[in-house]
Design an enzyme around this catalytic site. Structure first.
Site, mmCIF file in Angstrom:
data_model
loop_
_atom_site.group_PDB
_atom_site.id
_atom_site.type_symbol
_atom_site.label_atom_id
_atom_site.label_comp_id
_atom_site.label_asym_id
_atom_site.label_seq_id
_atom_site.Cartn_x
_atom_site.Cartn_y
_atom_site.Cartn_z
ATOM 1 N N CYS A 112 -11.565 -2.443 13.983
ATOM 2 C CA CYS A 112 -11.661 -3.842 14.094
ATOM 3 C C CYS A 112 -11.878 -4.482 15.769
ATOM 4 O O CYS A 112 -12.215 -5.467 15.742
ATOM 5 C CB CYS A 112 -10.498 -4.837 13.533
ATOM 6 S SG CYS A 112 -10.077 -4.546 11.662
ATOM 7 N N GLU B 178 -16.671 -11.253 2.272
ATOM 8 C CA GLU B 178 -15.441 -11.112 1.562
ATOM 9 C C GLU B 178 -14.848 -12.416 0.879
ATOM 10 O O GLU B 178 -14.353 -12.459 -0.052
ATOM 11 C CB GLU B 178 -14.287 -10.356 2.416
ATOM 12 C CG GLU B 178 -13.031 -10.034 1.685
ATOM 13 C CD GLU B 178 -12.033 -9.525 2.577
ATOM 14 O OE1 GLU B 178 -11.018 -9.252 1.731
ATOM 15 O OE2 GLU B 178 -11.813 -9.514 3.742
ATOM 16 N N CYS C 112 -8.451 -2.522 3.481
ATOM 17 C CA CYS C 112 -8.491 -3.653 4.166
ATOM 18 C C CYS C 112 -9.582 -4.024 4.849
ATOM 19 O O CYS C 112 -9.773 -5.098 5.156
ATOM 20 C CB CYS C 112 -7.320 -3.586 5.179
ATOM 21 S SG CYS C 112 -7.285 -2.193 6.131
ATOM 22 N N GLU D 68 2.346 1.641 -3.466
ATOM 23 C CA GLU D 68 1.225 2.023 -4.345
ATOM 24 C C GLU D 68 0.858 3.754 -4.011
ATOM 25 O O GLU D 68 0.695 4.544 -4.997
ATOM 26 C CB GLU D 68 -0.236 1.401 -4.037
ATOM 27 C CG GLU D 68 -1.378 1.768 -4.931
ATOM 28 C CD GLU D 68 -2.545 1.028 -4.586
ATOM 29 O OE1 GLU D 68 -3.442 1.301 -5.317
ATOM 30 O OE2 GLU D 68 -2.529 0.221 -3.759
ATOM 31 N N GLU E 227 0.681 -1.374 0.251
ATOM 32 C CA GLU E 227 -0.018 0.062 -0.034
ATOM 33 C C GLU E 227 0.824 1.310 0.140
ATOM 34 O O GLU E 227 0.468 2.215 -0.737
ATOM 35 C CB GLU E 227 -0.898 -0.174 1.322
ATOM 36 C CG GLU E 227 -1.998 0.925 1.168
ATOM 37 C CD GLU E 227 -3.239 0.585 2.106
ATOM 38 O OE1 GLU E 227 -4.150 0.285 1.780
ATOM 39 O OE2 GLU E 227 -2.745 0.814 3.452
ATOM 40 N N LYS F 8 -15.976 -10.207 7.038
ATOM 41 C CA LYS F 8 -14.792 -11.185 6.136
ATOM 42 C C LYS F 8 -15.560 -12.343 5.749
ATOM 43 O O LYS F 8 -14.820 -13.009 4.808
ATOM 44 C CB LYS F 8 -13.854 -11.425 7.349
ATOM 45 C CG LYS F 8 -13.040 -10.534 7.706
ATOM 46 C CD LYS F 8 -12.048 -9.885 6.772
ATOM 47 C CE LYS F 8 -10.916 -8.680 7.105
ATOM 48 N NZ LYS F 8 -10.380 -8.187 5.817
ATOM 49 N N GLU G 161 -13.549 -12.163 -6.451
ATOM 50 C CA GLU G 161 -12.113 -11.942 -6.830
ATOM 51 C C GLU G 161 -11.296 -12.545 -5.923
ATOM 52 O O GLU G 161 -10.106 -12.467 -6.147
ATOM 53 C CB GLU G 161 -12.065 -10.321 -6.539
ATOM 54 C CG GLU G 161 -13.116 -9.416 -7.311
ATOM 55 C CD GLU G 161 -14.257 -9.279 -6.868
ATOM 56 O OE1 GLU G 161 -15.216 -8.605 -7.694
ATOM 57 O OE2 GLU G 161 -14.817 -9.780 -5.827
ATOM 58 N N SER H 162 -7.259 1.591 -2.662
ATOM 59 C CA SER H 162 -6.222 1.018 -2.853
ATOM 60 C C SER H 162 -6.349 -0.455 -3.532
ATOM 61 O O SER H 162 -7.424 -0.970 -3.139
ATOM 62 C CB SER H 162 -5.211 0.564 -1.840
ATOM 63 O OG SER H 162 -4.246 -0.277 -1.762
#
Length: 559
Positions: free
Chosen positions: A495, A353, A297, A280, A277, A350, A358, A317
């Site tokens: 989190c 996710e 994230c 980037e 990151e 999650k 992807e 990102s």
């Protein structure tokens, strides 16, 4: 400082918004089902009633405290009132507790036991709307709903989504997604904050413990588990251990006793995320590309951008989440073995996710199963493991190395602080300590500050809670403010307050925050670029590094 008297005890208070808060601050446990310190006051359950000095009965959550006020919280009248309220709630609640996922943790169940209410005197007439299991993360059972409204307020006030709301009126009222929709058909981002707020079993995290046991007991299958940083400051509370006491070693030990073959700390891939990151971000700066760069994230944040701000996806990102990156590492390193890849996360999003298309690489899912902190607690208790007295064990090689920068990913501002540590040339203890004072730390909903790195002055914003993120985006798009880097976490405080964590009040979340930074300070290495394991990882990934560690959402996230 003002004073009031609760049950004859003098109680000091300052800036308390109601009598209930004064009572809680002075260790009086007044029952309440609809109140939350972070939400607007609803006053619907009527359990938190108190008697004033004139003998009148008022709800403590709507009662404004004043200097010299006198209230009583435990009288014969109040006891009868609360018993009646509980009976009425039970009459409109499916009380099949033995099969309820929330049994043992249900506030209604707790209060019924506390006040000796075993069954209502009134006809049972609970909501007959069907169970909604369409979401990969959350199960909605309307028959268990007591109409406290917490879920509605969390979704609207904290997350600015409004996926659920009240439908109908009077005795016909129930919580609905509207127009016959299921949760998966709304703009729900699977953050799980509604389930965390729900006092009963009306909203629960999807329980997939049985899938984990099956994988562990399956002959020939190796189970590899990664554990997210925030889990270490949430799980101990369930076993009487304060958040500031390090328990990662006990988590590794517990998983080994459960039968897991390989245990890793996701802090390693958090270090990897920082490397990718920050590279980037620097590339975007050098090329003069549009800023800010938004972090990637948090899967609930990604889903929210897709739903509400799809035009911003090119500025998000492309780095995969630490969970995704570790999943890629496990698949590459154990490519010759039949490995079941599991992630223990503080986050319900999650689960969603892991199911995204992807996250399929080489025709295989990177993550087979996501369990929350709460689900791991259940497994430990089911296995009869004395967690508090377990010996500490280290994560398995070759992915056992991580830095303090990876550990702090679990709290709001942690990703940003890790990026700042990475881009600074000086890695001394004094410099790392000075970064903590730049404005990046703290549990506020929005933090903004500037950091100087070499010749650059970077404008940074950090937001937690999607409503705060939306407010920030509105200011950015209006031209009122400009930033180079923006970190967003969907859950309040990051989190550590994830929907899969054991529910916690603000003071306990503050302890979790302190616990992560304490764990960071215990690390010998505190900047991601100093992690000695990364060279070997990059060598292993080779030319496929970008392909395996980055995620590109098709059509700017519209799919």
């Amino acid at each position: 400082m003002k004073t009031m008297f609760i049950d004859g005890i003098e109680c000091e208070f300052e800036n308390a918004r109601n009598v209930l808060e004064v009572a809680q601050q002075n260790h009086f446990d007044i029952p309440s089902l609809c109140y939350c310190e972070n939400l607007s006051i609803y006053g619907g359950c009527r359990l938190c009633v108190v008697e004033n000095e004139r003998g009148g009965i008022e709800a403590a959550c709507t009662m404004v405290p004043r200097d010299g006020m006198v209230v009583r919280t435990n009288t014969s009248r109040l006891r009868k009132h609360r018993q009646m309220v509980l009976e009425l709630l039970l009459a409109n609640h499916n009380s099949d507790c033995t099969s309820c996922d929330q049994s043992g943790r249900c506030k209604l169940q707790e209060y019924c036991n506390r006040y000796g209410v075993s069954r209502p005197r009134f006809p049972i007439n609970y909501c007959k709307e069907p169970i909604d299991d369409s979401s990969p993360s959350i199960i909605r059972d309307p028959s268990k709903c007591i109409l406290c409204g917490k879920c509605v307020r969390v979704c609207e006030e904290i997350q600015n989504i409004g996926a659920i709301d009240f439908a109908n009126r009077g005795i016909e009222a129930f919580i609905s997604c509207g127009f016959g929709k299921k949760l998966a058909e709304t703009k729900c981002v699977s953050c799980g904050q509604c389930a965390a707020a729900c006092p009963t079993g009306a909203l629960t995290v999807r329980n997939e413990v049985s899938k984990m046991w099956k994988a562990i007991h399956e002959t020939g299958t190796k189970v590899a588990v990664q554990v997210a940083p925030a889990v270490r400051v949430g799980i101990g509370e369930e076993f009487g251990i304060p958040a500031y006491v390090p328990v990662m070693g006990k988590i590794v030990s517990a998983l080994k006793r459960l039968g897991v073959d390989y245990v890793f700390d996701t802090s390693l891939s958090a270090d990897l995320t920082i490397m990718e990151e920050s590279a980037e971000f620097i590339s975007k700066l050098e090329k003069g590309e549009k800023l800010p760069l938004f972090t990637s994230c948090c899967p609930a944040w990604i889903k929210h951008v897709e739903n509400k701000h799809p035009h911003l996806m090119p500025q998000v990102s492309t780095c995969g989440s630490p969970m995704e990156m570790f999943g890629a590492l496990i698949r590459q390193y154990y490519s010759d073995e039949d490995v079941f890849s599991v992630a223990i996360m503080p986050c319900t999003a999650k689960k969603a996710e892991a199911q995204r298309p992807e996250l399929v690489k080489d025709g295989e899912r990177l993550i087979d199963l996501v369990l929350t902190t709460q689900e791991l607690v259940r497994m430990i208790k089911e296995a009869g493991i004395d967690f508090a007295n377990l010996p500490d064990m280290e994560p398995d090689s070759p992915f056992s190395s991580y830095t303090g920068a990876g550990v702090i990913f679990g709290v709001t501002g942690g990703v940003t602080e890790a990026v700042i540590r990475r881009v600074l040339a000086d890695k001394s203890t004094a410099t790392i300590a000075s970064v903590a004072e730049c404005g990046v730390r703290g549990l506020e909903g929005i933090k903004t500050f500037e950091v100087t790195a070499g010749d650059l002055t970077l404008r940074i914003a950090v937001a937690n809670g999607l409503a705060n993120a939306d407010r920030l985006i509105e200011k950015i798009e209006s031209g009122e403010v400009q930033y180079d880097f923006v970190e967003v976490m969907a859950c309040p405080n990051g989190c550590i307050g994830g929907g899969g964590q054991p529910p916690a009040c603000n003071s306990r979340k503050a302890e979790r925050n302190d616990g992560l930074f304490a764990a960071d300070e215990e690390c010998d290495l505190r900047s991601s670029d100093l992690n000695p394991a990364l060279d070997g990882i990059y060598k292993m990934l080779g030319k496929r590094t970008h392909e395996l560690l980055h995620v590109h959402y098709p059509d700017h996230g519209k799919h």
